[in-house]
Design a protein around this motif. Structure first.
Motif, short mmCIF file in Angstrom:
data_model
loop_
_atom_site.label_atom_id
_atom_site.label_comp_id
_atom_site.label_asym_id
_atom_site.label_seq_id
_atom_site.Cartn_x
_atom_site.Cartn_y
_atom_site.Cartn_z
N VAL A 338 -5.77 -7.93 -1.51
CA VAL A 338 -6.07 -7.43 -0.10
C VAL A 338 -7.34 -7.69 0.58
O VAL A 338 -7.85 -6.75 1.31
N ARG A 384 -2.08 -2.07 -5.93
CA ARG A 384 -2.13 -2.57 -4.55
C ARG A 384 -2.14 -1.01 -3.79
O ARG A 384 -2.90 -1.14 -2.44
N HIS A 385 -1.46 -0.14 -4.15
CA HIS A 385 -1.26 1.21 -3.34
C HIS A 385 -2.41 1.98 -3.49
O HIS A 385 -3.20 2.62 -2.79
N ASP A 389 -5.49 0.73 -1.44
CA ASP A 389 -5.17 1.41 -0.39
C ASP A 389 -4.20 0.76 0.63
O ASP A 389 -4.67 0.79 1.64
N ASP A 390 -3.56 0.03 -0.06
CA ASP A 390 -2.62 -0.89 0.82
C ASP A 390 -1.15 -0.70 0.50
O ASP A 390 -0.73 0.48 -0.02
N HIS A 391 -0.18 -1.71 0.55
CA HIS A 391 1.07 -1.49 0.51
C HIS A 391 1.72 -2.35 -0.60
O HIS A 391 0.97 -3.44 -0.77
N GLU A 396 3.49 -11.97 -2.74
CA GLU A 396 1.83 -11.90 -3.16
C GLU A 396 1.46 -13.14 -3.96
O GLU A 396 2.03 -13.75 -4.93
N THR A 440 6.83 1.57 5.86
CA THR A 440 5.81 0.50 6.35
C THR A 440 6.51 -0.81 6.67
O THR A 440 7.08 -1.49 5.88
N LYS A 442 6.92 -4.30 7.51
CA LYS A 442 6.27 -5.54 7.51
C LYS A 442 7.00 -6.75 8.16
O LYS A 442 8.12 -7.13 8.01
#
Length: 757
Positions: A338, A384-385, A389-391, A396, A440, A442
């Motif tokens: 990310v 990743r989370h 600090d993402d989803h 990917e 979330t 997307k």
């Protein structure tokens, strides 16, 4: 005459080497693996060298544009532009093709030329008669230059061996600007010393904006080095430009090889240098190690019986399942995800997650066969989370979520790993990542607005959002997975919330039409659709494949049966699916292929459909259909599958089906029985146990199961459990040319979807 003599010398040597390898592998399952399977048609695999789940996929590039060249190579190629270090296996879109090398002889040409006019550049024509691919090894003779190319890999290093004729104009082109479908912004090449060239490429594509740094070490001293941008060739030792290329010149004696070791890193040039130093081997040593790695993986399966073609399909399928996901962290643990440089602590980081495809069979297979690898992959997802600090990603590549496809497919992968006891997964961290992505939205790069907020508010994705029916069904299944983990963790409110969401599939079932149907935001049903027009279907179903999604409720097949009028009505619906031919208008989506009636095996959402007869008490129909699919949809030819291989999923369906059972609902304990293809298959599980399937009275026409035993005891039910497989043991089928309609018919002997248990 000299050319003919050189060819004879080289191929005598090659034949001697190959015969030694063949002698050493005479009892090895590697002899049944053919990496050329899938390089033709629209299967999109690559023939080049790699090791299981390695960072490097060193393979030839025939072209870098067009549908046929998603992997950089297509069997229709007659010329090659070079050999790059990263490739995707069997996908329907692409990127990569990073850091291309090409050995040539003669005057420097600064452009590669084209497929149509290879003579306009450095390309070389080649013949499949002088090409060879085995696990961990690729070889081809470049006819224009009489250079024999051999390739193998380590985990983070590509190894090249170029056997040139005697010349003072042996050259190796280093082209960091090469990209499959991508856009190059900036590249650099630099001669560091007489044995070393380094550089980088900064590009954008399906894997996002990213750097690839490289360090290449040559076994022979570089006699001359030049650089070029466009057609401007200079004698500088380095260059930074949009399309910088390097040209290293060597003096070679007859039959003397120039070897190259090349390592890459997404983080830095120094990391690439460390990666290179971590694998200090010559070509032959690297090849022996690569073959050993493949031997260890492929030999976990032992097959007896069947035809040679069936064995090639099966063992090559295993090979394909070990290509991705790919190692993404450097030897020091650093990696990019990310857009951030992170460090893996206590695990190796992986990427290339085609989970919308592979959650269905590839990942369930790997969870049982390779729990340590699965641990690293699950840690990569959680990171990743937790760390970035993402989803959780949809699709990917190189640490970048390109949001291809729909749903949140990383969720069933995580939950299935937990259900199968993959070690080292923090359930609380996993749940936090799963709950986060389920809240979330997307938007999909391939299928439009995500519609998640509408789904949460209305209980379905409304008709004005693309692929609304398919998205509703995918969300509902993934929500079931989240609910089950919430229950394990004692999170009562989350369990209630996601259990309710798991039933949202019912909100798009139109009882009057007896099928799933688009629904407007105001609650009314969408109007009529011409069911014979692909263009009218595609706004509501992924790829327009209504017939796959009509049965996609893996967590609640029994609930779906009830919606469709009960068991007998469900049986008739399935019969219609597999027997009623489609007469469609308009251009169908490229992924819709491999038809049996309305069933299209080339599109993954329907891969469990043939197994659903078991839930309705007619396993004999499943048995006949899965054998038909195996027979009609798979061959050992270059176009041996009906569509994209998709990072192992198309092959995983065959592997499970050939063994006689299939995970119709990943995350559930039940595996539904089918019709085994071989007399015997043994698989060495990752927990040290061995599970063996034997089929007595097996034959091409003996597709029907008469009876089943598990560890010597009669098994009347048409399913087994993950626990029974993982405990090891023996599953025995008694086969016949006539169906036993009583087997698995009784309600107590049928598989039951988890929502109905």
């Amino acid at each position: 005459m000299f050319r003919n003599f050189l060819t004879l010398v080289v191929f005598c040597c090659l034949g001697w080497t190959s015969s030694l390898k063949a002698e050493g592998q005479k009892d090895s399952p590697l002899k049944h693996v053919d990496p050329m399977i899938g390089t033709g048609g629209i299967v999109h695999t690559f023939p080049g060298a790699t090791v299981p789940n390695g960072m490097i996929q060193l393979s030839p590039d025939g072209d870098t544009n067009g549908w046929n060249w998603c992997s950089g190579y297509h069997y229709s190629n007659t010329s090659l532009k070079g050999f790059s270090h990263t490739h995707l296996s069997g996908t329907g879109w692409s990127d990569l093709g990073d850091i291309l090398l090409m050995p040539v002889v003669g005057e420097i040409q600064t452009q590669p030329g084209t497929l149509e006019n290879p003579e306009q550049g450095w390309r070389s024509v080649f013949s499949h008669d002088r090409e060879k691919a085995t696990p961990g090894y690729y070889q081809v003779m470049l006819d224009d230059y009489e250079v024999n190319v051999e390739l193998t890999t380590g985990r983070r290093v590509g190894f090249h061996k170029y056997t040139f004729p005697k010349t003072q104009e042996a050259r190796v082109i280093i082209d960091p600007s090469n990209k499959i479908f991508g856009q190059t912004y900036r590249t650099q090449v630099k001669m560091e010393d007489e044995h070393t060239v380094s550089g980088y490429c900064y590009s954008n594509g399906w894997g996002g904006k990213r750097y690839v740094f490289f360090v290449a070490e040559f076994s022979s001293p570089i006699q001359d080095f030049q650089v070029a941008t466009g057609d401007q060739l200079t004698t500088e030792s380095w260059l930074t430009a949009e399309d910088a290329k390097g040209f290293a010149t060597f003096n070679t004696e007859d039959g003397k090889a120039v070897e190259v070791r090349l390592a890459i890193s997404a983080v830095s040039l120094e990391n690439a240098r460390e990666n290179l130093a971590s694998e200090k081997m010559n070509f032959d040593q690297a090849l022996a190690k690569a073959e050993q790695h493949w031997e260890e993986k492929i030999s976990k399966f032992e097959v007896k019986g069947g035809t040679e073609e069936q064995k090639r399909i099966f063992y090559t399928g295993i090979y394909h399942n070990y290509i991705a996901p790919n190692l993404n962290s450097d030897v020091n643990g650093e990696y990019v995800a990310v857009g951030k440089t992170l460090k893996a602590e206590g695990f190796e980081n992986y990427s290339s997650f085609s989970f919308w495809d592979t959650f269905r069979a590839t990942q369930p297979l790997m969870h049982m066969m390779e729990p340590e690898l699965s641990t690293d992959i699950m840690q990569s997802l959680i990171a990743r989370h937790r760390d970035a600090d993402d989803h959780l990603p949809l699709w990917e590549l190189c640490g970048f979520d390109n949001t291809c496809m729909i749903g949140y497919p990383a969720v069933p992968v995580l939950y299935d790993a937990i259900m199968k006891g993959v070690p080292g997964i923090d359930k609380e961290e996993a749940f936090a990542a799963m709950k986060d992505i389920a809240n979330t939205n997307k938007d999909s790069s391939s299928d439009g607005e995500g519609g998640l907020e509408e789904y949460k508010e209305l209980g379905y994705v409304p008709a004005d959002i693309p692929k609304n029916v398919a998205k509703t069904l995918e969300y509902a299944y993934a929500d079931w997975c989240i609910a089950q983990l919430a229950k394990q963790l004692g999170k009562e409110e989350d369990y209630k919330t996601f259990s309710k969401r798991a039933q949202n599939y019912k909100n798009v079932f139109n009882a009057e039409r007896e099928m799933f149907w688009p629904r407007n935001a105001d609650g009314s049903w969408f109007g009529d659709i011409n069911m014979s027009d692909w263009h009218e279907l595609q706004p509501h179903w992924v790829s327009g494949n209504l017939w796959a999604y009509e049965y996609f409720v893996p967590h609640d097949v029994n609930g779906l049966m009830a919606l469709k009028g009960g068991v007998k009505s469900f049986q008739k619906h399935l019969d219609k699916l597999f027997t009623e031919e489609l007469n469609m208008e308009g251009e169908e989506h490229v992924d819709i292929s491999g038809f049996i009636g309305g069933y299209a095996h080339g599109d993954e959402p329907g891969h469990a459909n043939a197994y659903l007869y078991n839930y309705a008490g007619q396993p004999y129909k499943t048995q006949a259909m899965v054998r038909r699919i195996m027979e009609e949809m798979y061959t050992d030819k270059v176009d041996g599958m009906p569509n994209n291989e998709d990072c192992g999923q198309m092959s995983a369906w065959y592997i499970f089906s050939a063994m006689g059972f299939y995970p119709s609902c990943p995350g559930d304990e039940q595996f539904v029985l089918g019709s085994p293809l071989f007399e015997e298959v043994s698989m060495q599980l990752g927990n040290g146990k061995t599970f063996t399937m034997k089929a007595h009275n097996q034959g091409a026409s003996h597709v029907y199961v008469q009876s089943v035993k598990l560890n010597g005891k009669p098994l009347n039910r048409s399913y087994i459990t993950a626990a029974e497989i993982q405990a090891g043991g023996l599953l025995e089928f008694e086969m016949s040319a006539k169906p036993n309609k009583k087997f698995g018919k009784a309600e107590g002997n049928r598989p039951v979807a988890p929502e109905a248990r």
